[in-house]
Design a protein around this motif. Structure first.
Motif, short mmCIF file in Angstrom:
data_model
loop_
_atom_site.label_atom_id
_atom_site.label_comp_id
_atom_site.label_asym_id
_atom_site.label_seq_id
_atom_site.Cartn_x
_atom_site.Cartn_y
_atom_site.Cartn_z
N SER A 113 9.61 36.11 -12.39
CA SER A 113 10.53 36.05 -13.53
C SER A 113 10.31 37.19 -14.51
O SER A 113 11.25 37.61 -15.19
N ARG A 114 9.08 37.71 -14.62
CA ARG A 114 8.88 38.88 -15.48
C ARG A 114 9.61 40.08 -14.88
O ARG A 114 10.22 40.87 -15.59
N TRP A 115 9.55 40.21 -13.56
CA TRP A 115 10.28 41.29 -12.88
C TRP A 115 11.78 41.14 -13.12
O TRP A 115 12.47 42.10 -13.45
N THR A 116 12.28 39.92 -12.97
CA THR A 116 13.71 39.67 -13.21
C THR A 116 14.08 39.97 -14.65
O THR A 116 15.10 40.62 -14.92
N GLU A 117 13.26 39.53 -15.57
CA GLU A 117 13.50 39.77 -17.00
C GLU A 117 13.60 41.26 -17.30
O GLU A 117 14.48 41.70 -18.05
N GLN A 118 12.72 42.04 -16.72
CA GLN A 118 12.74 43.48 -16.95
C GLN A 118 14.03 44.11 -16.44
O GLN A 118 14.60 45.01 -17.08
N HIS A 119 14.51 43.66 -15.30
CA HIS A 119 15.75 44.20 -14.75
C HIS A 119 16.96 43.74 -15.56
O HIS A 119 17.92 44.51 -15.73
N LEU A 120 16.93 42.52 -16.05
CA LEU A 120 18.06 42.01 -16.83
C LEU A 120 18.09 42.58 -18.24
O LEU A 120 19.15 42.61 -18.88
N LEU A 149 12.51 12.34 -12.05
CA LEU A 149 11.77 13.53 -11.64
C LEU A 149 11.56 14.46 -12.83
O LEU A 149 12.33 14.45 -13.79
N ALA A 150 10.51 15.28 -12.75
CA ALA A 150 10.21 16.25 -13.79
C ALA A 150 10.26 17.66 -13.22
O ALA A 150 9.84 17.89 -12.08
N LEU A 151 10.75 18.60 -14.01
CA LEU A 151 10.87 19.99 -13.61
C LEU A 151 10.02 20.87 -14.52
O LEU A 151 10.04 20.70 -15.74
N PRO A 152 9.28 21.83 -13.96
CA PRO A 152 8.52 22.76 -14.81
C PRO A 152 9.44 23.79 -15.45
O PRO A 152 10.43 24.22 -14.85
N VAL A 153 9.09 24.18 -16.66
CA VAL A 153 9.88 25.16 -17.42
C VAL A 153 8.92 26.16 -18.05
O VAL A 153 8.01 25.77 -18.80
N ALA A 154 9.12 27.45 -17.77
CA ALA A 154 8.26 28.49 -18.33
C ALA A 154 9.10 29.49 -19.12
O ALA A 154 10.21 29.83 -18.71
N GLY A 155 8.55 29.96 -20.23
CA GLY A 155 9.25 30.96 -21.03
C GLY A 155 8.42 31.34 -22.24
O GLY A 155 7.57 30.57 -22.69
N ASP A 156 8.68 32.53 -22.77
CA ASP A 156 7.91 33.03 -23.91
C ASP A 156 8.48 32.58 -25.25
O ASP A 156 7.77 32.56 -26.25
N ASP A 157 9.77 32.25 -25.27
CA ASP A 157 10.45 31.88 -26.50
C ASP A 157 10.50 30.35 -26.58
O ASP A 157 11.19 29.70 -25.79
N GLY A 179 4.16 26.92 -19.73
CA GLY A 179 3.60 28.10 -20.37
C GLY A 179 4.61 29.22 -20.48
O GLY A 179 5.83 29.01 -20.45
N GLY A 180 4.09 30.45 -20.62
CA GLY A 180 4.94 31.62 -20.77
C GLY A 180 5.35 32.19 -19.42
O GLY A 180 4.95 31.71 -18.36
N ILE A 181 6.13 33.26 -19.47
CA ILE A 181 6.61 33.88 -18.22
C ILE A 181 5.46 34.45 -17.41
O ILE A 181 5.49 34.44 -16.17
N ASP A 182 4.41 34.93 -18.06
CA ASP A 182 3.26 35.42 -17.31
C ASP A 182 2.47 34.29 -16.66
O ASP A 182 1.62 34.53 -15.80
N ASP A 183 2.75 33.05 -17.06
CA ASP A 183 2.15 31.88 -16.42
C ASP A 183 3.03 31.28 -15.33
O ASP A 183 2.64 30.32 -14.67
N SER A 184 4.22 31.84 -15.16
CA SER A 184 5.20 31.20 -14.28
C SER A 184 4.86 31.32 -12.80
O SER A 184 5.54 30.73 -11.96
N TRP A 185 3.77 32.04 -12.48
CA TRP A 185 3.27 32.02 -11.09
C TRP A 185 2.91 30.59 -10.67
O TRP A 185 2.90 30.27 -9.48
#
Length: 220
Positions: A113-120, A149-157, A179-185
């Protein structure tokens, strides 16, 4: 809420179905053009638009395309979006099956997602990437239901994450802050939480058990 969806595959199509049914104003786009979305539009009442117009006025934009297609999305994709628009990334990196090798992910240490974020060129919130598309239609449950059911959600904001988590709740699912996008692994393919059909406690535990090392089966 005005929502743009870029990508009308399994996840994009079913989010279009659910979100329109909940009363949201949905504009949907794909790589083949609005005419190819006629059946989905007739079924749901969504508006088919070119990708360049999907984010126009949108408060939330869902980008749900293969990773290899992200660099080819139109420049300035979010220029006409509402102020403070939240962008949801549902993408996954499948180097062997679909996307080919992406060096910045394989060697550069970027999360998908960090890679995607950089391209977007716009911050993203990662959600729905490990969700079975059919579950969006078949598995919503009211709050408090033991089978919810529960879904994980990651983001910096944090504010953007709250918007996404509220939308997930409206769709009939719980969510867990990953956590944040760097935690989204922690929610990428090959991790314990990926594809997990469980509630908050099990999803929280699976996120904690994840390893940052990408499994061999998910490397080029």
């Amino acid at each position: 809420m005005k929502i743009g969806i870029i990508g009308a595959g399994n996840i994009g199509g079913n989010l279009t179905r659910r979100l329109t049914a909940l009363g949201h104003q949905v504009a949907v786009a794909n790589s083949r053009g609005p005419e190819s979305l006629k059946a989905l539009v007739e079924e749901t009442g969504a508006t088919a638009v070119p990708a360049t117009e999907a984010a126009r006025g949108a408060e939330v934009v869902v980008v749900t395309v293969p990773l290899k297609a992200v660099p080819g999305l139109p420049a300035g994709l979010f220029d006409g979006a509402a102020e403070g628009a939240v962008v949801i990334d549902t993408g996954n990196y499948y180097p062997r099956e679909r996307d080919g090798r992406i060096d910045a992910i394989e060697d550069g240490g970027l999360t998908e997602s960090r890679w995607t974020e950089q391209h977007l060129g716009h911050p993203v919130v990662k959600a729905f990437n490990g969700t079975y598309a059919q579950d969006l239609l078949d598995r919503p449950r009211p709050a408090g239901d033991p089978e919810r059911l529960a879904l994980p959600v990651a983001g910096d904001d944090e504010a953007a994450k709250r918007v996404v988590r509220a939308l997930i709740d409206e769709l009939g699912f719980d969510s867990v802050d990953a956590g944040g996008i760097d935690d989204s692994w922690r929610q990428q393919p090959g991790t314990p939480v990926y594809g997990l059909r469980e509630g908050v406690e099990a999803v929280t535990r699976a996120l904690a058990e994840a390893s940052p090392e990408r499994p061999a089966a998910h490397r080029a």
